[in-house]
Scaffold this motif. Structure first.
Motif, PDB file in Angstrom:
ATOM      1  N   GLN A 758       0.783  -1.102  -0.110  1.00 40.28           N
ATOM      2  CA  GLN A 758      -0.120   0.117  -0.068  1.00 40.28           C
ATOM      3  C   GLN A 758       0.820   1.269  -0.183  1.00 40.28           C
ATOM      4  OE1 GLN A 758      -2.785  -0.410   3.189  1.00 40.28           O
ATOM      5  NE2 GLN A 758      -3.766  -2.259   2.528  1.00 40.28           N
ATOM      6  N   GLN A 759       1.948   1.264   0.691  1.00 41.05           N
ATOM      7  CA  GLN A 759       2.818   2.755   0.983  1.00 41.05           C
ATOM      8  C   GLN A 759       3.888   2.465  -0.061  1.00 41.05           C
ATOM      9  OE1 GLN A 759       2.161   2.935   5.741  1.00 41.05           O
ATOM     10  NE2 GLN A 759       3.969   1.994   5.121  1.00 41.05           N
ATOM     11  N   GLY A 760       4.351   1.371  -0.420  1.00 41.58           N
ATOM     12  CA  GLY A 760       5.570   1.235  -1.317  1.00 41.58           C
ATOM     13  C   GLY A 760       6.864   1.263  -0.237  1.00 41.58           C
ATOM     14  N   TYR A 761       6.797   1.262   0.918  1.00 38.01           N
ATOM     15  CA  TYR A 761       7.859   1.197   1.896  1.00 38.01           C
ATOM     16  C   TYR A 761       7.447   0.722   2.989  1.00 38.01           C
ATOM     17  CZ  TYR A 761       6.015   5.331   4.072  1.00 38.01           C
ATOM     18  OH  TYR A 761       4.948   6.136   4.765  1.00 38.01           O
ATOM     19  N   VAL A 762       8.545   0.226   3.854  1.00 39.14           N
ATOM     20  CA  VAL A 762       8.565   0.007   5.233  1.00 39.14           C
ATOM     21  C   VAL A 762       9.531   0.764   6.072  1.00 39.14           C
ATOM     22  CG1 VAL A 762       8.075  -2.461   4.668  1.00 39.14           C
ATOM     23  CG2 VAL A 762      10.444  -1.778   5.067  1.00 39.14           C
ATOM     24  N   GLU A 763       9.245   0.881   7.297  1.00 40.43           N
ATOM     25  CA  GLU A 763      10.040   1.795   8.406  1.00 40.43           C
ATOM     26  C   GLU A 763      10.329   1.031   9.519  1.00 40.43           C
ATOM     27  OE1 GLU A 763       7.924   6.304   8.097  1.00 40.43           O
ATOM     28  OE2 GLU A 763       7.110   4.884   9.295  1.00 40.43           O
ATOM     29  N   THR A 764      11.413   1.474   9.966  1.00 38.92           N
ATOM     30  CA  THR A 764      11.741   1.063  11.392  1.00 38.92           C
ATOM     31  C   THR A 764      11.128   1.807  12.324  1.00 38.92           C
ATOM     32  OG1 THR A 764      13.647   2.807  11.772  1.00 38.92           O
ATOM     33  CG2 THR A 764      14.168   0.906  10.378  1.00 38.92           C
ATOM     34  N   LEU A 765      11.311   1.392  13.924  1.00 36.49           N
ATOM     35  CA  LEU A 765      10.733   2.201  14.966  1.00 36.49           C
ATOM     36  C   LEU A 765      10.984   3.579  15.079  1.00 36.49           C
ATOM     37  CD1 LEU A 765      11.367  -0.527  17.430  1.00 36.49           C
ATOM     38  CD2 LEU A 765       9.351   0.037  16.361  1.00 36.49           C
ATOM     39  N   LEU A 766      12.226   3.970  14.210  1.00 35.78           N
ATOM     40  CA  LEU A 766      12.543   5.464  14.251  1.00 35.78           C
ATOM     41  C   LEU A 766      12.373   6.264  12.933  1.00 35.78           C
ATOM     42  CD1 LEU A 766      15.901   5.620  16.639  1.00 35.78           C
ATOM     43  CD2 LEU A 766      13.397   5.980  17.186  1.00 35.78           C
ATOM     44  N   HIS A 767      11.447   5.623  12.142  1.00 35.98           N
ATOM     45  CA  HIS A 767      10.932   6.087  10.767  1.00 35.98           C
ATOM     46  C   HIS A 767      12.227   6.188   9.805  1.00 35.98           C
ATOM     47  CE1 HIS A 767       7.176   7.171  12.921  1.00 35.98           C
ATOM     48  NE2 HIS A 767       7.767   8.030  13.585  1.00 35.98           N
ATOM     49  N   ARG A 768      12.988   5.189   9.904  1.00 32.14           N
ATOM     50  CA  ARG A 768      13.927   4.951   8.690  1.00 32.14           C
ATOM     51  C   ARG A 768      13.301   4.097   7.783  1.00 32.14           C
ATOM     52  NH1 ARG A 768      19.476   5.297   8.610  1.00 32.14           N
ATOM     53  NH2 ARG A 768      19.374   5.552  10.941  1.00 32.14           N
ATOM     54  N   ARG A 769      13.152   4.782   6.538  1.00 31.51           N
ATOM     55  CA  ARG A 769      12.557   4.116   5.264  1.00 31.51           C
ATOM     56  C   ARG A 769      13.411   3.233   4.536  1.00 31.51           C
ATOM     57  NH1 ARG A 769       7.853   7.950   2.510  1.00 31.51           N
ATOM     58  NH2 ARG A 769       6.739   8.621   4.566  1.00 31.51           N
ATOM     59  N   ARG A 770      12.688   2.176   3.925  1.00 30.37           N
ATOM     60  CA  ARG A 770      13.396   1.436   2.996  1.00 30.37           C
ATOM     61  C   ARG A 770      12.212   1.282   1.881  1.00 30.37           C
ATOM     62  NH1 ARG A 770      17.036  -3.842   3.010  1.00 30.37           N
ATOM     63  NH2 ARG A 770      17.540  -3.946   0.940  1.00 30.37           N
ATOM     64  N   TYR A 771      12.497   1.855   0.709  1.00 30.33           N
ATOM     65  CA  TYR A 771      11.593   1.595  -0.441  1.00 30.33           C
ATOM     66  C   TYR A 771      11.654   0.309  -1.079  1.00 30.33           C
ATOM     67  CZ  TYR A 771      10.489   6.621   0.140  1.00 30.33           C
ATOM     68  OH  TYR A 771       9.918   7.822   0.623  1.00 30.33           O
ATOM     69  N   ILE A 772      10.569  -0.305  -1.422  1.00 35.86           N
ATOM     70  CA  ILE A 772      10.417  -1.662  -1.784  1.00 35.86           C
ATOM     71  C   ILE A 772       9.489  -1.321  -3.167  1.00 35.86           C
ATOM     72  CG2 ILE A 772      10.062  -4.250  -1.433  1.00 35.86           C
ATOM     73  CD1 ILE A 772      10.440  -3.337   1.509  1.00 35.86           C
TER      74      ILE A 772
END
Length: 875
Positions: A758-772
């Motif tokens: 849905q978002q195109g990315y995932v995040e860590t607990l501190l909002h570090r993104r990784r686009y997929i």
């Protein structure tokens, strides 16, 4: 003369995958099959210089042959996901070479190749077929040669009619299908005649000529038992021949004309793919990498720092240019500053003589914008300037916004923004032997373009970070960390050369003894470092079974030797020799070469490489010292406290990624294990094997541990089978049982994939993104890899964030204490300090408290600290 190359794409991909160790780029994409494939392409294009080229692929698992025999190719193991994910890139790779690819529903790649090679043969065109499938040898003719890859992609036999006649005692290429009809083919699940092997099949064919002729004159077959076998399997024999026959009249919609290579092609896409896959050697071999021309802009540049009123200056963009990647010791070339109005590029000497500039750089109230804060902090430290307040770093910002983007130089970051004019470093300096520092006018203009681009890109980057809730990640975590890492790099770690020299001598004695033992076991002396001589000893003199051959003789690679383990005492000694020899050259001797005059090693930490947010280190890589072997662990004895009144203290997070997994998934069993301080691997084994704690064996715990960490790293059945030495079926069952007993983990894995879609990315607990981006790919293999990345990135990334935050928290907290301890290294989940002996007890508690409270989770974080005179003793 025209020359056609036809490659069996599936076969060669499998060969390349199993021939090379699993390789990954920083995005986590496995690349070994792609790399092996591209090396083959380059070799073929260079040596054969074809005019026509096509790579054929299988279109699916079901073909017209399954109508005759449903079990055709049955029993084959599922393609490892580590290979499946590489197929789309292999196709993309071929496209960048302008090489035609083709597949046909209901047919195999063999049939496409068979049809095209027939057309080429009829046209008198020289044709080379490259495959690891011996079935294709039936296509050999005066014009068609099959390059059969025996192992890997470079160990090749050339199947011509003459070669086939010699190898198979007079058979013709067309009789290969008859031989398969009689002897079958286990790899394709073709039955043949039960009890008839290659030798008997060749003998029958030399007598009768074909399978049909054997049965037409069955009474002429000598031997009652053989005749009975043939009669019992007549239908299988005829069907097997049909299955093995390549269809040379397939309804393909590709012509020979379609396979013609262009006389030239644009290499831009190929270079971009090499960069994405991190094929550095391939990039080096590209004749000329076109420079991405930056739009030109003329800058009015002053070289006089006095033109800036530093007393009235609140904020400015600053850059320091270094002659090389190692800013710890390479020459500092120029200092540049842009106050929003004017560009000033001065010599380093002028900077260090200009007190107003030094005061401004050292003022906590000024705001400094730059590219690569860590480099700037270090360079200023070298000049004796106490740089204080970097508030924005374009490189770090770019990394946070999209960590998948490759960061090579300033150009690679700022060129993504409009109206920037920075050229690539290679354009300014050249590379390799042609590297040189340009004249001042060129260098000054380059630095001005960097200052300009940083200032232009900052507002847009800041806006993006704010919209992503990542501005705090930059200002509160990564920027403070850059300063901390700079201090660690500048300080270095004391390294005792004498310890390494003693170790070198000890290991050499062991190596000498091993050589003596090996020579004694071999019955003669020979060059142990010569694979050719070693192969002769192992496979001719000692008559050990041949596992793999190469163009130059027998393969003596580690994987070959490991398969021979236990068959002769010499094998264990050779493997030990190889391990110790590598340890000696790479670390024991290698580390001695990088000890500075201050008796310290100064590694550099890479803050913008791993997409998970983890740090890595280079020159040397101190995070890679092998510690599974005792000899590897012993190397840590060389890293000592610099004073007898100090010790080395190591504070290490315990199972941090599994604790993050427990927190993120909310799985009650996992959380309970950590809250109650249970051994999580024993708990997992109890659940999966359905036993009590006292019934958990060491093997059960080891397997449970592999699955626990495998879940964190997105392991597949293939990966788990390799690490545990079990079948893929057993490994998959293990994973299924695990997920059945840890429903929170299973739910997380399903939910995070949906979120990523849905978002195109995932995040860590501190909002570090990784686009997929591939999470919604129509390609099954790309999507599968993307799903695994979505599952493990938040876990690994959160663990990386936690230790980074611990470092920042420590740096802030220690300022208001009287501790004299210094942070020297970060290695994975471990922080290494040098601490006065009289502080060590208090300091241990101080550090542990900071680390366990770095981030509040639903399960407790756990830290263990130990100390001693060396890093080895602290572990």
């Amino acid at each position: 003369m025209d020359k056609l190359i036809l490659i069996d794409g599936n076969s060669l991909s499998f060969r390349a995958f199993y021939a090379l160790p699993l390789l990954q780029n920083k995005a986590g994409i496995h690349t070994n099959a792609i790399y092996g494939f591209v090396r083959l392409l380059e070799k073929v294009l260079k040596e054969e210089q074809p005019t026509h080229f096509l790579v054929a692929f299988d279109a699916g698992k079901t073909t017209f042959r399954h109508a005759d025999y449903a079990e055709y190719k049955g029993g084959r193991q599922k393609t490892p996901t580590e290979l499946s994910e590489q197929f789309p890139y292999i196709r993309q790779l071929l496209s960048t070479y302008a090489i035609k690819t083709y597949e046909l529903d209901n047919y195999e790649a063999d049939d496409i190749i068979g049809t095209l090679s027939r057309e080429a043969d009829e046209a008198g065109m020289e044709t080379i077929i490259i495959s690891g499938d011996r079935d294709l040898t039936q296509l050999a003719s005066d014009n068609v040669t099959i390059y059969y890859t025996k192992k890997g992609v470079t160990d090749v036999d050339h199947y011509t009619p003459a070669f086939i006649a010699e190898k198979y005692q007079g058979l013709e290429p067309k009789q290969i299908i008859d031989m398969k009809g009689l002897m079958g083919d286990a790899s394709d699940n073709i039955p043949g005649v039960a009890g008839v092997g290659e030798k008997t099949a060749i003998k029958l064919l030399n007598q009768f000529g074909s399978v049909e002729a054997v049965y037409e004159d069955i009474d002429a077959v000598s031997g009652k038992k053989l005749k009975e076998k043939l009669l019992a399997s007549k239908e299988d024999a005829l069907m097997s021949k049909k299955l093995a026959t390549i269809h040379r009249e397939s309804p393909i919609e590709v012509s020979l004309a379609d396979t013609r290579l262009p006389e030239s092609y644009d290499e831009t896409e190929k270079i971009a793919l090499f960069k994405e896959l991190e094929f550095r050697q391939m990039l080096d071999e590209v004749d000329s990498i076109p420079s991405e021309e930056a739009p030109s802009k003329t800058f009015e540049i002053s070289t006089d720092l006095r033109t800036i009123d530093f007393e009235q200056l609140d904020e400015a963009t600053v850059h320091i240019e270094v002659a090389g990647a190692n800013y710890l010791k390479d020459d500092l070339l120029k200092f540049g500053i842009y106050d929003g109005v004017q560009y000033v590029v001065s010599s380093i000497e002028d900077l260090t003589a200009h007190q107003p500039a030094i005061n401004w750089l050292s003022n906590v109230n000024t705001s400094i914008i730059t590219y690569d804060a860590k480099k700037l902090y270090t360079a200023m430290k070298r000049l004796g300037i106490d740089l204080q307040n970097v508030t924005f770093d374009a490189m770090l910002a770019s990394y946070l916004i999209d960590p998948s983007q490759t960061i090579d130089d300033v150009h690679s970051v700022v060129s993504r923004f409009k109206n920037t004019h920075v050229q690539e470093d290679v354009t300014i300096y050249g590379k390799g032997k042609s590297y040189k520092v340009p004249e001042d006018s060129v260098l000054n203009a380059h630095i001005a373009s960097i200052l300009d681009a940083i200032a232009i890109s900052k507002p847009e980057m800041t806006e993006t970070l704010e919209s992503h809730q990542q501005l705090d990640l930059l200002t509160e975590l990564e920027l403070p960390l850059a300063r901390i890492l700079s201090e660690m790099e500048f300080t270095g770690i004391y390294t005792d050369r004498e310890t390494l020299q003693v170790m070198e001598s000890d290991i050499q004695q062991r190596l000498d003894q091993l050589i003596e033992n090996i020579h004694e076991q071999a019955g003669e002396t020979f060059n142990l470092n010569s694979p050719k001589q070693l192969g002769v000893i192992l496979f001719e003199k000692l008559e050990l079974p041949v596992i793999k051959k190469t163009k130059t003789g027998y393969s003596t690679a580690v994987d070959v030797l490991e398969k021979l383990h236990g068959q002769h005492p010499i094998i264990e000694n050779i493997l030990t020799y190889r391990t110790l020899s590598k340890l000696q050259s790479t670390y024991v001797e290698g580390l001695q070469k990088v000890i500075w005059d201050d008796k310290r090693i100064h590694t550099r930490f890479n803050q913008t490489l791993a997409q998970t947010g983890r740090l890595s280190s280079v020159d040397p890589n101190l995070q890679n010292i092998p510690i599974r072997l005792e000899e590897g662990r012993q190397i840590r004895k060389a890293f000592k406290s610099s004073h007898e009144d100090y010790v080395i203290l190591a504070a290490d997070y315990s199972q941090i990624e599994l604790r993050v997994l427990a927190h993120i998934t909310g799985d009650p069993t996992l959380q309970k294990a950590f809250i109650n301080n249970e051994d999580v691997h024993t708990t997992t084994a109890m659940k999966v094997f359905n036993v009590e704690a006292d019934e958990v064996t060491s093997l059960m715990r080891r397997q449970a541990k592999a699955v626990n960490f495998g879940i964190v790293y997105g392991i597949s059945d293939y990966g788990l089978s390799q690490s545990l030495g079990i079948t893929r079926k057993e490994a998959q069952q293990f994973i299924d049982d695990y997920l059945a007993h840890f429903p929170g983990v299973k739910t997380y894995m399903e939910t995070i994939v949906q979120d990523a879609k849905q978002q195109g990315y995932v995040e860590t607990l501190l909002h570090r993104r990784r686009y997929i981006p591939d999470i919604t790919s129509r390609n099954f293999n790309k999507r599968g890899f993307a799903e695994r990345t979505a599952m493990n990135s938040p876990i690994q990334g959160s663990a990386a964030d936690i230790i980074k935050k611990a470092m920042v928290d420590f740096h802030e907290a220690v300022q208001v204490t009287d501790f004299k301890a210094e942070l020297l290294l970060q290695v994975h989940d471990e922080l290494i300090f040098e601490v006065p002996k009289d502080e060590v007890e208090r300091f241990s508690q101080f550090v542990e408290d900071i680390m366990v409270n770095a981030l509040e989770l639903d399960v407790p974080l756990s830290v263990e600290s130990e100390y001693g005179p060396t890093w080895y003793d602290a572990k």
